[in-house]
Write a protein that holds these residues in place. Structure first.
Motif, mmCIF file in Angstrom:
data_model
loop_
_atom_site.group_PDB
_atom_site.id
_atom_site.type_symbol
_atom_site.label_atom_id
_atom_site.label_comp_id
_atom_site.label_asym_id
_atom_site.label_seq_id
_atom_site.Cartn_x
_atom_site.Cartn_y
_atom_site.Cartn_z
ATOM 1 N N LYS A 1 0.823 -1.207 0.000
ATOM 2 C CA LYS A 1 0.000 0.000 0.000
ATOM 3 C C LYS A 1 0.856 1.256 0.000
ATOM 4 N N SER A 2 0.281 2.292 -0.575
ATOM 5 C CA SER A 2 0.967 3.584 -0.631
ATOM 6 C C SER A 2 -0.082 4.680 -0.727
ATOM 7 N N LEU A 3 0.315 5.875 -0.336
ATOM 8 C CA LEU A 3 -0.526 7.026 -0.655
ATOM 9 C C LEU A 3 -0.497 7.248 -2.158
ATOM 10 N N LEU A 4 -1.624 7.693 -2.697
ATOM 11 C CA LEU A 4 -1.693 8.080 -4.107
ATOM 12 C C LEU A 4 -2.839 9.076 -4.267
ATOM 13 N N GLU A 5 -2.586 10.122 -5.056
ATOM 14 C CA GLU A 5 -3.625 11.118 -5.275
ATOM 15 C C GLU A 5 -4.906 10.467 -5.767
ATOM 16 N N LYS A 6 -6.027 10.978 -5.310
ATOM 17 C CA LYS A 6 -7.319 10.367 -5.613
ATOM 18 C C LYS A 6 -7.558 10.238 -7.114
ATOM 19 N N LYS A 7 -7.285 11.301 -7.861
ATOM 20 C CA LYS A 7 -7.597 11.261 -9.294
ATOM 21 C C LYS A 7 -6.739 10.224 -10.017
ATOM 22 N N ILE A 8 -5.492 10.033 -9.557
ATOM 23 C CA ILE A 8 -4.620 9.039 -10.178
ATOM 24 C C ILE A 8 -5.031 7.645 -9.735
ATOM 25 N N ASN A 9 -5.393 7.517 -8.472
ATOM 26 C CA ASN A 9 -5.799 6.221 -7.934
ATOM 27 C C ASN A 9 -7.006 5.680 -8.681
ATOM 28 N N ILE A 10 -7.940 6.555 -9.032
ATOM 29 C CA ILE A 10 -9.117 6.119 -9.780
ATOM 30 C C ILE A 10 -8.700 5.574 -11.153
ATOM 31 N N ARG A 11 -7.789 6.254 -11.807
ATOM 32 C CA ARG A 11 -7.369 5.830 -13.144
ATOM 33 C C ARG A 11 -6.553 4.541 -13.102
ATOM 34 N N ALA A 12 -5.721 4.397 -12.053
ATOM 35 C CA ALA A 12 -4.760 3.286 -12.035
ATOM 36 C C ALA A 12 -5.236 2.096 -11.219
ATOM 37 N N ALA A 13 -6.504 2.107 -10.799
ATOM 38 C CA ALA A 13 -6.964 1.197 -9.763
ATOM 39 C C ALA A 13 -6.690 -0.274 -10.058
ATOM 40 N N ASP A 14 -7.020 -0.764 -11.240
ATOM 41 C CA ASP A 14 -6.990 -2.207 -11.469
ATOM 42 C C ASP A 14 -6.013 -2.640 -12.554
ATOM 43 N N TYR A 15 -5.019 -1.817 -12.803
ATOM 44 C CA TYR A 15 -4.050 -2.154 -13.852
ATOM 45 C C TYR A 15 -2.972 -3.088 -13.309
ATOM 46 N N ARG A 16 -2.369 -3.848 -14.232
ATOM 47 C CA ARG A 16 -1.140 -4.564 -13.900
ATOM 48 C C ARG A 16 -0.047 -3.541 -13.622
ATOM 49 N N PHE A 17 0.983 -3.952 -12.898
ATOM 50 C CA PHE A 17 2.028 -3.003 -12.530
ATOM 51 C C PHE A 17 2.650 -2.347 -13.762
ATOM 52 N N ALA A 18 2.870 -3.136 -14.810
ATOM 53 C CA ALA A 18 3.472 -2.580 -16.031
ATOM 54 C C ALA A 18 2.600 -1.474 -16.618
ATOM 55 N N ASP A 19 1.286 -1.618 -16.464
ATOM 56 C CA ASP A 19 0.368 -0.605 -16.974
ATOM 57 C C ASP A 19 0.266 0.592 -16.019
ATOM 58 N N LYS A 20 0.425 0.323 -14.737
ATOM 59 C CA LYS A 20 0.311 1.388 -13.742
ATOM 60 C C LYS A 20 1.479 2.362 -13.822
ATOM 61 N N LYS A 21 2.618 1.883 -14.265
ATOM 62 C CA LYS A 21 3.836 2.698 -14.207
ATOM 63 C C LYS A 21 3.655 4.067 -14.856
ATOM 64 N N LYS A 22 2.976 4.113 -16.000
ATOM 65 C CA LYS A 22 2.839 5.397 -16.682
ATOM 66 C C LYS A 22 1.963 6.370 -15.883
ATOM 67 N N TYR A 23 1.021 5.804 -15.123
ATOM 68 C CA TYR A 23 0.184 6.679 -14.296
ATOM 69 C C TYR A 23 0.959 7.243 -13.118
ATOM 70 N N TYR A 24 1.889 6.447 -12.591
ATOM 71 C CA TYR A 24 2.725 6.937 -11.509
ATOM 72 C C TYR A 24 3.644 8.061 -12.008
ATOM 73 N N GLU A 25 4.206 7.851 -13.214
ATOM 74 C CA GLU A 25 5.165 8.818 -13.741
ATOM 75 C C GLU A 25 4.495 10.011 -14.426
ATOM 76 N N GLY A 26 3.299 9.823 -14.940
ATOM 77 C CA GLY A 26 2.655 10.842 -15.758
ATOM 78 C C GLY A 26 2.925 10.557 -17.234
ATOM 79 N N PHE A 27 2.022 10.990 -18.099
ATOM 80 C CA PHE A 27 2.181 10.690 -19.523
ATOM 81 C C PHE A 27 1.357 11.670 -20.346
ATOM 82 N N VAL A 28 1.581 11.629 -21.639
ATOM 83 C CA VAL A 28 0.801 12.424 -22.578
ATOM 84 C C VAL A 28 -0.134 11.470 -23.309
ATOM 85 N N ASN A 29 -1.438 11.737 -23.280
ATOM 86 C CA ASN A 29 -2.392 10.823 -23.904
ATOM 87 C C ASN A 29 -2.489 11.055 -25.406
#
Length: 580
Positions: free
Chosen positions: A501-529
């Motif tokens: 477990k970790s703290l994570l901003e609410k808006k990011i947590n909603i987006r990254a909730a159920d991804y595999r770690f490889a998919d979550k990484k871009k949400y942790y780092e930020g990205f351009v859609n």
């Protein structure tokens, strides 16, 4: 059991009683009714007294219109101090005075009798029933109502000057206008309206034995109204103190500023923002008294001790202002008041498992501030560390804020006495803490879970301090749905361990909730859609580092991280000498 005198009465019977002597006390709020409330009252009463605009449809023997309860108690001066009903009584007095003034020199028998009845409702009378127009049956001492003299003057003279802009004057002129319209429309039946108001409009006076009982009744009966707070009562005591020094205007201005500050910065679950300030200050006064008793008196009971002696000191009011400004600085994250190290610790405390820390910090500030209201930074940081370590551990080993009272109240007294804050009599057994930790269910609904994760994130020197406005939720690094789909965790309990477990901003947590770690990484780092929009990453440094250095996050990583957090916390306790 407290006795109550309850007796339904008409306006005439209540107001014309020779014993009627109403007081709107100093702690009440200013008169707030405006023209719309008066319009509603007028429409309701007129419709009641003149059904279908026909005076003959009224049954004077049976028809009644209920105006509501009036809650009072008889004070030391034998006056009926109004707890509930201030707005109604004030407005009815203005209405009756407007009728009385309109009668003027009318000499018909009905007018004379009605006018005499109104006289006995507004003014006190002698033993022959003659009005003494120098003594009103209602008085106002409202501390923060600068316009109450207009009310009393209107009742005495029947005149509201054009320059009078108070609600009293505006509403009085409103009633004068309505009465004039009524007289023009129903000239032959003028006296029917006031006499039906006097005889058939009903109030329910409830006279309690004490102020406490009256306030309880008000809170029970009036779920739509705003009950008097403890701070309203305290305000009256301060007002008397400053009024005796001819400084009431100074006090009123300071009090209003203090109310605004508290409203902006304190958001208690119960009570008012001003009550919260008095509560925090109460713990300082308790510490000064050497009071370690874990049974805490109700706020008003504490301050009313010895006839409100604490509130009859200028020092107390100045201390409250200073304490409020200290908390403003805390919540504003004031870099001129606090170092970055202190602000980081205060950020962690904002995620405490209970609110006891606010009392400890309040007492610390009151005891240790210098002549410029500043604190020694290194000592303050050490104190904050110890408070964090102790409260966090106690939440694990002795859950519940009530259990925390025993060590904390004792330490508040030690603090006032100038002793180091060290909880010497309440140190923890290391192995017991570890055993409790290992068997503890760190579920998301338990406040201590987020508390520890916040402490863990902020101990990282690379971690930028978030603002208090930034809202965090709890992130499962190894997603719950991943376990549902893969079943790759041999021990499913690791899913809910702190290591996952970790703290994570609410808006990011909603987006990254159920991804595999490889998919979550871009949400942790930020990205351009795909639309060229930049999606901000997290401010939590550990998650960014994980995204940049790890290809996956698996059960062994959860276990390793869990042990790191636990060991770091045990070391934290050891470094502040909180282990036996």
């Amino acid at each position: 059991m407290s006795k109550l005198n309850i007796d339904q009465k008409s306006i005439k019977d209540l107001f014309s009683d020779n014993k009627a002597d109403f007081l709107i006390p100093d702690y009440q709020r200013p008169y707030a009714w405006q023209e719309k409330e008066c319009q509603t009252l007028w429409d309701d009463i007129f419709t009641f007294a003149f059904p279908d605009n026909d005076y003959t449809k009224f049954n004077s023997s049976n028809d009644e219109y209920f105006l509501g309860p009036i809650v009072t108690f008889k004070n030391e001066d034998k006056k009926q101090e109004i707890i509930d009903g201030q707005q109604r009584l004030t407005t009815l007095m203005l209405l009756l005075r407007a009728f009385y003034e309109r009668y003027g020199s009318m000499m018909d028998q009905q007018s004379i009798k009605t006018k005499e009845m109104i006289e006995k409702c507004i003014w006190k009378t002698d033993e022959f029933g003659n009005p003494n127009k120098s003594e009103l049956k209602i008085d106002s001492e409202v501390a923060t109502d600068n316009e109450k003299e207009q009310f009393l003057r209107i009742l005495r003279t029947g005149n509201a000057e054009d320059s009078d802009k108070s609600n009293y004057a505006i509403n009085y002129r409103f009633f004068q206008g309505k009465i004039a319209e009524f007289l023009n429309t129903f000239p032959g039946y003028f006296s029917y309206l006031p006499i039906r108001i006097l005889n058939n409009c009903i109030l329910l006076p409830i006279e309690a034995e004490s102020q406490d009982t009256a306030l309880r009744i008000f809170s029970t009966l009036n779920d739509r109204g705003k009950p008097l707070s403890d701070a309203d009562i305290f305000k009256a005591q301060f007002y008397k103190f400053y009024a005796n020094q001819n400084r009431k205007d100074e006090f009123i201005a300071k009090w209003k500023d203090l109310e605004v500050l508290c409203t902006n910065y304190f958001h208690p679950i119960s009570g008012t923002p001003m009550d919260e300030l008095f509560t925090r200050y109460m713990y300082y006064e308790r510490a000064k008294m050497g009071n370690k008793n874990t049974t805490t008196e109700a706020l008003r009971k504490f301050f009313e001790r010895n006839s409100y002696a604490l509130l009859k000191k200028e020092e107390t009011f100045n201390n409250l202002i200073d304490l409020a400004n200290f908390w403003k600085a805390v919540l504003d994250e004031d870099v001129d008041k606090f170092s970055e190290d202190a602000l980081r610790r205060l950020f962690v405390l904002n995620y405490a498992p209970n609110g006891m820390w606010t009392y400890a910090v309040s007492v610390y500030y009151m005891v240790n501030r210098d002549e410029t209201d500043m604190l020694d930074d290194s000592k303050f940081c050490r104190f904050l560390d110890i408070i964090i370590a102790f409260i966090w551990t106690y939440a694990l080993t002795n859950p519940g804020v009530n259990a925390l009272r025993t060590p904390m109240y004792a330490e508040l007294v030690n603090m006032y006495d100038g002793k180091e804050v060290e909880f010497a009599d309440f140190k923890f057994d290391k192995q017991h803490v570890i055993n409790v930790w290992n068997n503890y269910n760190f579920s998301n609904i338990r406040a201590i879970t987020k508390s520890i994760l916040t402490w863990w994130a902020m101990r990282d020197k690379s971690q930028e301090r978030p603002t208090l406005e930034r809202k965090f939720e709890i992130e499962h690094i190894f997603a719950r749905n991943r376990q549902v789909n893969e079943r790759s965790l041999q021990d499913a309990r690791n899913l809910e361990s702190l290591g996952n477990k970790s703290l994570l901003e609410k808006k990011i947590n909603i987006r990254a909730a159920d991804y595999r770690f490889a998919d979550k990484k871009k949400y942790y780092e930020g990205f351009v859609n795909g639309r060229g929009q930049t999606k901000e990453g997290t401010i939590i440094h550990e998650l960014v580092h994980l995204a940049q250095t790890a290809s996956d996050f698996v059960e062994s990583d959860i276990k390793d991280r869990s042990l790191k957090i636990q060991n770091a916390f045990i070391d934290f306790l050891q470094s502040h000498n909180l282990l036996k």
